[in-house]
Write a protein that holds these residues in place. Sequence first.
Motif, PDB file in Angstrom:
ATOM      1  N   UNK A   1       0.856  -1.190   0.000  1.00 19.35           N
ATOM      2  CA  UNK A   1       0.000   0.000   0.000  1.00 19.35           C
ATOM      3  C   UNK A   1       0.894   1.242   0.000  1.00 19.35           C
TER       4      UNK A   1
ATOM      5  N   UNK B   1       0.887   4.297  -2.428  1.00 14.39           N
ATOM      6  CA  UNK B   1       0.436   5.564  -1.860  1.00 14.39           C
ATOM      7  C   UNK B   1       1.526   6.622  -1.940  1.00 14.39           C
TER       8      UNK B   1
ATOM      9  N   UNK C   1      -8.481  14.121  -0.487  1.00 11.60           N
ATOM     10  CA  UNK C   1      -8.585  12.738  -0.003  1.00 11.60           C
ATOM     11  C   UNK C   1      -7.252  12.008  -0.070  1.00 11.60           C
ATOM     12  N   UNK C   2      -6.377  12.478  -0.966  1.00 15.75           N
ATOM     13  CA  UNK C   2      -5.078  11.828  -1.056  1.00 15.75           C
ATOM     14  C   UNK C   2      -4.285  12.015   0.233  1.00 15.75           C
TER      15      UNK C   2
ATOM     16  N   UNK D   1      -5.394  12.458   3.245  1.00 20.85           N
ATOM     17  CA  UNK D   1      -5.933  11.625   4.315  1.00 20.85           C
ATOM     18  C   UNK D   1      -5.586  10.166   4.066  1.00 20.85           C
ATOM     19  N   UNK D   2      -5.694   9.731   2.825  1.00 17.87           N
ATOM     20  CA  UNK D   2      -5.453   8.311   2.581  1.00 17.87           C
ATOM     21  C   UNK D   2      -3.982   7.953   2.717  1.00 17.87           C
ATOM     22  N   UNK D   3      -3.078   8.829   2.269  1.00 18.70           N
ATOM     23  CA  UNK D   3      -1.661   8.457   2.308  1.00 18.70           C
ATOM     24  C   UNK D   3      -1.186   8.283   3.739  1.00 18.70           C
TER      25      UNK D   3
ATOM     26  N   UNK E   1      -3.048   7.670   6.287  1.00 20.37           N
ATOM     27  CA  UNK E   1      -3.733   6.515   6.856  1.00 20.37           C
ATOM     28  C   UNK E   1      -2.982   5.250   6.458  1.00 20.37           C
ATOM     29  N   UNK E   2      -2.554   5.201   5.194  1.00 21.92           N
ATOM     30  CA  UNK E   2      -1.809   4.029   4.731  1.00 21.92           C
ATOM     31  C   UNK E   2      -0.517   3.878   5.525  1.00 21.92           C
TER      32      UNK E   2
ATOM     33  N   UNK F   1      -5.305   5.810  12.055  1.00 16.93           N
ATOM     34  CA  UNK F   1      -5.346   6.547  10.787  1.00 16.93           C
ATOM     35  C   UNK F   1      -5.627   8.033  11.003  1.00 16.93           C
ATOM     36  N   UNK F   2      -6.755   8.437  11.614  1.00 20.08           N
ATOM     37  CA  UNK F   2      -6.973   9.869  11.806  1.00 20.08           C
ATOM     38  C   UNK F   2      -5.959  10.501  12.763  1.00 20.08           C
TER      39      UNK F   2
END
Lengths: 438, 176, 403
Positions: A147, A151, A216-217, A219-221, A223-224, A243-244
């Motif tokens: 991931x 990411x 969103x990138x 937040x997702x990166x 989180x990954x 994650x958060x």
Amino acid sequence: MPRLTFTSLDQTILNTLTPPKRYYWGIVFLLFLGVMLGASCWAYQIFTGIGVGGQNNPVAWGTYLINFVFWVGIAHSGTLISAILHLFRAGWRNPIARAAETMTVFAVCVAGLFPFIHLGRAWQVYYMLPLPNQRLLWPNFLSPLMFDVIAISTYLTVSSLFWYTGMLPDLAAVRDRSTGTRHKIFKYLSFGWTGAHEQWRHYTRGYLFFAALATPLVISVHSVVSWDFALGIVPGWHTTIFAPYFVAGAIHSGLAMVLTLMIPLRKLFKYEDIITIEVLQNVAKTIVLTGLIVGLAYGTEYFIAWYSHNSIEMEQFRWRALGDYRWGFFFMVLCNTLVPLLFLFRKVRTTIVSLFVISLIVNFGMWWERFVIIAGGVAHGFAPHAWGLYAPTMIEYGIMLGAFCLFFFLFVLFAKHLPSVSMTEMKETIAEGAGHAA
Amino acid sequence: MPPKRHIMGLFKSEDKVVAAINALKQSSYEFIRVNTPIPSHKIMDALKLKSSQVGWFTLCGGILGFIAGFALAIFTATRWNLIVSGKPIIAIIPFVVVGFEVTILGAVFGNVIGLLTQTRLPSFRWFKYYDARCSGEHFGVLAACEPMQEDGLKDFFQEQGAEVRIFETIKESPQL
Amino acid sequence: MIENDTKNMQINQTKAYWVFFILVAIGVATFIFGLASGHPERAWQAYLINFLLWSAIAQGAVLFSTVMHITKARWSGPISGLSESFTAFFPLSFILFLLLFLGRTHIFPWLHEDLHGKEVWLNIPFLFWRDFFGLLILYLLGFAYLFNALQLKFDPNQPSGKIRKYIYNAWKQNHRDPERIKGRMTIYGGLYILAFAVVLCLIGFDLVMSMDPHWISTLFGAYHFVKSFFIGLGALIILAAVIRLKQGEGSGIKPNHFHDIGKLFFGFCLLWADFFYVQLMVIYYGNIPEETHYVIVRTMLAPWNKLAWAVFIICFIGPFFILLNQRIKTKPVLMLTICSIVIVGIWLEHLLLLGPALSHDVQSIPLNLSDGLISLGFLGLMVIAVGYFLKVFPEAVPAMENN
């Protein structure tokens, strides 16, 4: 305070691009030496083996991972400022957006080195790439490490493209005001941008989409990145809040780094009318918010560790606060949550010195937070007979120094060769201000 | 046909530009383009342009990215075809991460391709009849007219409150 | 002109009011019937779900105003004022919480379990006292913020009732200087935001997560408050849409307001889904039985998996694709519909989380008409509260001149 005009703005920023003085090259050289030191440590590690680092059983992830998370974290608030605050139409971001976005790109570059460094046998990185090979082996995308590959590569690509696209109108402005070699270089760099309405029509739309996609990138990166830890079952790592919590922590450390970079920049480049105290104040207020979120996360982790009545979980958290690494924990809580509360006082958040000092303290604390989580988590896991400690070695310190020097090296080079404030967005702010007055 | 004369009126205020554009459209002169240092809602509204199609490129890129991400993860999982750590071979919940990231990557690539194709960049063709002051503090309105109307157009711009720049006719290149 | 509009609104409201009073009566009657039947725990389940949902709506909606003030955002316009009207539900929510005490034996599954030491935390007196003080502090901070926020908008020429006279006198004794009032708003707003985060985390842990006392998720509290802001925004959009449809241009609410708050709603839809996914991913991947049983029961086994899919589609897939479109976000009727459906979806989500714990081993989803009627009763309470506030303080809906 003299009002900014388009011309004075252009002049201030173009003045920063004049040929640098001698001491500038001295600083660049020193930073370069630091980078070389880090590179030679890494070279030594490649030839000798990963064992020159302090990681071993049980702490197999040490400063390489800590620095990886640290730098990716710093990258995130750059995107927060340039993308997310653009979506919220928060005008105060305009003076610092360019430098923040640059910070992002360079921080991701530095962060991206660490998985290679941590590999030890860096040439085997091709295992991670989905390329057809004679052994018919493919990477397994179930793994959080894979991931990460996707990411971080995506984040680096998107940030660079966003950064460059944002700079196009400014590169054109520099082109139009320079001569000789610089004119030629910027003529190519600016792609022929002339601010024609046909160009702006698509540009503003595309930039909005960039911002909407980068959000969103971000937040997702992170989180990954947090899932590198949370998806395992290690006590202290396996928890849903990661994650958060990591995203908030990333923004926290990144905003502090923004202050650390902006304050000297504004002094040296005479940007006081552009990067005003108001802007720095807003950054400071946001730091209070992220510090509180991070503090809430610390508290929740402790509460749930007790609530779970899982003896192993409780032991990990008891040890975290009272055991061998309790100093790290102390720095973490003090520097990340308590010290930023000083920014609630207007005097503190409007004084340059306190802004700068607290920003350094927050970065220090955030580094320790990653240490406490990463080294602390595995040091004190399920099996008491496997408990052990970790200390970085000189090679690791060398590489860490090299990484810091690389970041500042790249940023210092950027500051004198490319416009460090977004001229176009500042002009929009000026025009809006005039519009409201009219 | 004698070649047209191109004249640019350089303004310092958005509102004057809007007034000039409206007046120009009413007149017999040909409005070509306006070069501005900043994007301006007022000017864009006055031009009454169709909305940009860049978004469709972004959407297509995103859809392609979505498919590619999941395809990559599912394909590589089926090559190993053994249960790993108790998860199903095609495990959608973790693959959402890969799919999501590649969707964003695809959308961004689509966005960039859309931007480059729609704005026709990189290209130096835009330098034709361009004044460098337009990236500084001036807004440049470019208009064309027949050679005998040249003075009329020049006066028109001066009435609107602009500095005037008259361009030498550049040989017509087939692309513009 | 303004007075006419207000009078019209009042007349309309009086007519509409009766409908909602009837709804409340139906809800109360259904609830009492439920208590008297052989399964009082079903009635209490509906009560708990609705208490959590509607309190969260009110708390989240008010949060909007405090956040807009603290960030000095200017795009929200009259919608900030509208969001303050949800404070009217706070006293009702508080009373409803106290009434929850009456159903304690039917609500808390852990009352009769061996908690292996957790009784220190999970016992009725401590739980009720801490949530009592938490909600009290939160609501008092909300009122303190409201007191100052209204003072800035107050129009002394409006026809006064008892409450207005009382508050008007209180304001006379307060500071008059707008800057100091705004400073107070910043302080109370900031404290409200802090209290919101902490208290809603607490409520999430105490009243939802603890229903399955041996399961933990550290993000659950934060998930609860993100969900709450999400539905608070939804309810705010519904209110704004209703007012815009009734008053048209005079409401001061423009299409771009809807667009902006629609975008925020969309953003929080994604954030809510992200918080849900983050918990799911960690628990799924770790595959630890103590954690996975909760998720497996709710998402993979019948009958709850159907509900899980329904929630996923109604609250995420639907809004995601629909709200991508810019024009839809600017139409009040469409936003009203979408937000209503989402709130129903989140009601179902509460059922999904609480149901398996409160109704162990059921063959079909415990959802029937009485749940719907009780929910309508709560809806009636909310509408009456907000409507009453708007009647007493019409300044919350500024006409165009007052902007």
